[in-house]
Design a protein around this motif. Structure first.
Motif, PDB file in Angstrom:
ATOM      1  N   GLY A 124       0.825  -1.202   0.000  1.00 57.82           N
ATOM      2  CA  GLY A 124       0.000   0.000   0.000  1.00 57.82           C
ATOM      3  C   GLY A 124       0.854   1.243   0.000  1.00 57.82           C
ATOM      4  N   LYS A 130      -1.202   5.554  11.308  1.00 54.86           N
ATOM      5  CA  LYS A 130      -1.481   4.313  12.032  1.00 54.86           C
ATOM      6  C   LYS A 130      -1.298   4.509  13.533  1.00 54.86           C
ATOM      7  CE  LYS A 130      -0.750  -0.279  10.506  1.00 54.86           C
ATOM      8  NZ  LYS A 130       0.128  -1.220   9.803  1.00 54.86           N
ATOM      9  N   TRP A 170      -9.984  -1.106   5.700  1.00 58.50           N
ATOM     10  CA  TRP A 170      -8.546  -1.318   5.940  1.00 58.50           C
ATOM     11  C   TRP A 170      -8.370  -2.266   7.129  1.00 58.50           C
ATOM     12  CZ3 TRP A 170      -5.030   1.919   9.420  1.00 58.50           C
ATOM     13  CH2 TRP A 170      -3.681   1.574   9.229  1.00 58.50           C
ATOM     14  N   PHE A 174      -8.126  -1.212  11.247  1.00 59.57           N
ATOM     15  CA  PHE A 174      -9.124  -0.548  12.088  1.00 59.57           C
ATOM     16  C   PHE A 174      -9.674  -1.502  13.157  1.00 59.57           C
ATOM     17  CE2 PHE A 174     -10.250   2.233   8.191  1.00 59.57           C
ATOM     18  CZ  PHE A 174      -9.351   3.206   8.569  1.00 59.57           C
ATOM     19  N   ASN A 213      -9.408   2.406   1.297  1.00 60.62           N
ATOM     20  CA  ASN A 213      -8.560   1.233   1.146  1.00 60.62           C
ATOM     21  C   ASN A 213      -9.407   0.098   1.733  1.00 60.62           C
ATOM     22  OD1 ASN A 213      -6.690  -0.788   1.275  1.00 60.62           O
ATOM     23  ND2 ASN A 213      -5.372   0.212   2.789  1.00 60.62           N
ATOM     24  N   VAL A 241      -6.345   9.571   4.637  1.00 59.66           N
ATOM     25  CA  VAL A 241      -4.954   9.446   4.169  1.00 59.66           C
ATOM     26  C   VAL A 241      -4.809   9.433   2.644  1.00 59.66           C
ATOM     27  CG1 VAL A 241      -4.282   8.243   6.313  1.00 59.66           C
ATOM     28  CG2 VAL A 241      -4.621   6.917   4.241  1.00 59.66           C
ATOM     29  N   TYR A 242      -5.889   9.084   1.931  1.00 59.27           N
ATOM     30  CA  TYR A 242      -5.796   9.099   0.449  1.00 59.27           C
ATOM     31  C   TYR A 242      -6.483  10.322  -0.159  1.00 59.27           C
ATOM     32  CZ  TYR A 242      -4.350   4.278   1.143  1.00 59.27           C
ATOM     33  OH  TYR A 242      -3.679   3.155   1.547  1.00 59.27           O
ATOM     34  N   SER A 291      -2.033  11.647   6.909  1.00 61.92           N
ATOM     35  CA  SER A 291      -0.687  11.100   6.859  1.00 61.92           C
ATOM     36  C   SER A 291       0.058  11.728   5.699  1.00 61.92           C
ATOM     37  CB  SER A 291      -0.817   9.597   6.623  1.00 61.92           C
ATOM     38  OG  SER A 291       0.406   9.052   6.239  1.00 61.92           O
ATOM     39  N   ARG A 345       7.516   7.704   8.368  1.00 57.96           N
ATOM     40  CA  ARG A 345       6.601   7.528   9.500  1.00 57.96           C
ATOM     41  C   ARG A 345       6.162   8.849  10.099  1.00 57.96           C
ATOM     42  NH1 ARG A 345       4.182   4.925   8.075  1.00 57.96           N
ATOM     43  NH2 ARG A 345       3.201   4.111   9.945  1.00 57.96           N
TER      44      ARG A 345
HETATM   45  C1  LIG Z   1      -6.770   3.658   5.191  1.00 56.84           C
HETATM   46  C2  LIG Z   1      -5.407   3.768   5.791  1.00 56.84           C
HETATM   47  N1  LIG Z   1      -5.255   4.465   6.917  1.00 56.84           N
HETATM   48  C3  LIG Z   1      -4.045   4.599   7.498  1.00 56.84           C
HETATM   49  C4  LIG Z   1      -2.922   4.022   6.940  1.00 56.84           C
HETATM   50  C5  LIG Z   1      -1.622   4.192   7.666  1.00 56.84           C
HETATM   51  O1  LIG Z   1      -0.742   5.042   7.027  1.00 56.84           O
HETATM   52  P1  LIG Z   1       0.592   5.529   7.719  1.00 56.84           P
HETATM   53  O2  LIG Z   1       0.696   4.923   9.060  1.00 56.84           O
HETATM   54  O3  LIG Z   1       1.709   5.137   6.810  1.00 56.84           O
HETATM   55  O4  LIG Z   1       0.462   7.035   7.829  1.00 56.84           O
HETATM   56  C6  LIG Z   1      -3.028   3.286   5.773  1.00 56.84           C
HETATM   57  C7  LIG Z   1      -1.849   2.610   5.199  1.00 56.84           C
HETATM   58  O5  LIG Z   1      -1.925   1.781   4.348  1.00 56.84           O
HETATM   59  C8  LIG Z   1      -4.307   3.160   5.175  1.00 56.84           C
HETATM   60  O6  LIG Z   1      -4.478   2.467   4.042  1.00 56.84           O
END
Ligand SMILES: Cc1ncc(COP(=O)(O)O)c(C=O)c1O
Length: 399
Positions: free
Chosen positions: A39, A101, A125, A128, A175, A205-206, A234, A245
């Motif tokens: 991802g 995360k 995802w 969660f 996701n 995040v997207y 993020s 991170r």
């Molecule tokens: C929906 C979603 N939330 C949060 C994250 C976490 O991202 P990060 O910890 O790299 O900021 C991801 C990572 O794949 C994600 O797909």
């Protein structure tokens, strides 16, 4: 007999990380694996961001910082939330963590208790539910139908709320489905949520990887949700910074302070160099976003076209955001080759890895067992190679 903690013993490694780790292991063993499991964008972090990190390193910014991030970073996040989401937050309402995360895990741990239910619309995802369970609360999966394009329906949401429901986790673009909530859909959901007494969490995040233009934020559409809303975001996906991170949460200051107390005890500040790089990422010129988005758009078109050609694969929705497709592969259930039987998306993913050396992620841990998740955050060349291999492997499957 010595035992592990009950909650930790019950969780498994993230399915996406496990799939990626298997592909990496095979590559190390000399096998030519095409990975469609990860991802993360395949692009390098933009040079201006790396340069900011080099300067921070040279200037000796290598010490502990305030636990929730420097004031300069919080101000950059504040600026971003205003610019991109029309949301006003003060530095005391913002916490920077080691990725979205960690911000999510800390906020979820700070908000929920045993006996609480947290609604997770699925497919979702993988982390969660694990985060909610680790907090001792109960994830309540709320399936979103293929017919709705994997969008949560307001009536279904209304019916799912019980006296024990304390929170909901929304994620758009999604996701693993790539579904994006439009403003009307967000308003309809907001109407239900405004009458319910629960925390509303929005994983954004997207947010910048959207193919039909940006949408307004839920808490901008319905400001009455903001006092009990938490935004998660993020730099991982937007600025191709997965390994650095850095992510954040914004919300009511009592919640952010509680997450900060937890972070102060279990990890401390996010990386100091990364924080400086993040300020540059958020406040500098945003031109790279468009370059990456153009590439994702081309890949999206290719992948949709290739998936539609594979017998047994069905694509319920054309993803409008993120960089995943989530085909339904139930047309292949009951088929087999060389003793490997396809019983669900996970077994198909295992077959594709063994037979075609293409790694994908089965849908089980996303709450959709008849699906596989395919990431198209890789070159057109890799995608074509991967789909040629998948087509050949699928053609060998027989009833
Ligand atoms: C929906 C979603 N939330 C949060 C994250 C976490 O991202 P990060 O910890 O790299 O900021 C991801 C990572 O794949 C994600 O797909």
């Amino acid at each position: 007999m010595l035992k592990l903690n009950r909650r930790i013993a019950a969780i498994k490694t993230s399915a996406t990380m496990a799939a990626d780790a298997r592909a990496t292991e095979m590559k190390l063993a000399g096998i030519d694996v095409v990975s469609l499991a990860a991802g993360e964008p395949d692009f390098d972090t933009p040079e201006r961001i790396k340069e900011a990190a080099r300067k921070a390193l040279n200037a000796g910014q290598t010490k502990y910082t305030p636990v929730a991030g420097t004031l300069a970073l919080k101000n950059a996040i504040k600026q971003k939330l205003k610019r991109d989401n029309q949301l006003d937050y003060e530095p005391g309402e913002i916490i920077a963590s080691a990725g979205a995360k960690q911000a999510e895990a800390n906020v979820i741990a700070a908000l929920f208790d045993e006996g609480d239910e947290v609604i997770i619309p699925t497919p979702a995802w993988v982390s969660f539910a694990a985060m909610v369970s680790l907090a001792g609360a109960e994830p309540k999966f709320l399936p979103c139908s293929e017919e709705s394009g994997f969008i949560l329906e307001p009536d279904a949401l209304r019916r799912a709320i019980t006296p024990r429901t304390r929170g909901i986790m929304l994620n758009s673009p999604s996701n693993p489905t790539g579904a994006v909530y439009g403003e009307e859909q967000l308003s309809a959901i907001a109407k239900v949520l405004v009458d319910a007494d629960l925390w509303v969490m929005s994983d954004d995040v997207y947010e910048h990887i959207v193919y039909d233009g940006l949408t307004a934020h839920l808490f901008h559409i319905e400001p009455r949700l903001k006092p009990r809303g938490i935004v998660f975001n993020s730099l991982s996906k937007t600025y191709a910074m997965t390994g650095w991170r850095i992510g954040f949460a914004a919300g009511p200051k009592e919640v952010i302070a509680a997450a900060g107390r937890l972070q102060s005890q279990n990890s401390g500040n996010p990386n100091s160099i990364t924080q400086v790089a993040a300020i540059e990422a958020l406040t500098g010129p945003q031109d790279e976003l468009k370059t990456m988005l153009d590439a994702f758009r081309k890949r999206n078109a290719l992948v949709v076209e290739r998936i539609r050609r594979i017998p047994g694969f069905r694509l319920p929705n054309v993803p409008q955001g993120a960089f995943y497709v989530f085909p339904n592969v139930s047309g292949l259930l009951g088929t087999s080759h060389n003793g490997t039987k396809v019983t669900d998306g996970d077994s198909l993913a295992a077959y594709l890895l063994d037979e075609a050396h293409v790694s994908t992620v089965g849908g089980n841990d996303f709450g959709a067992p008849e699906h596989v998740r395919i990431s198209y955050a890789t070159s057109i060349e890799n995608l074509n190679e991967a789909f040629d291999r998948i087509e050949r492997a699928v053609a060998k499957l027989a009833k």
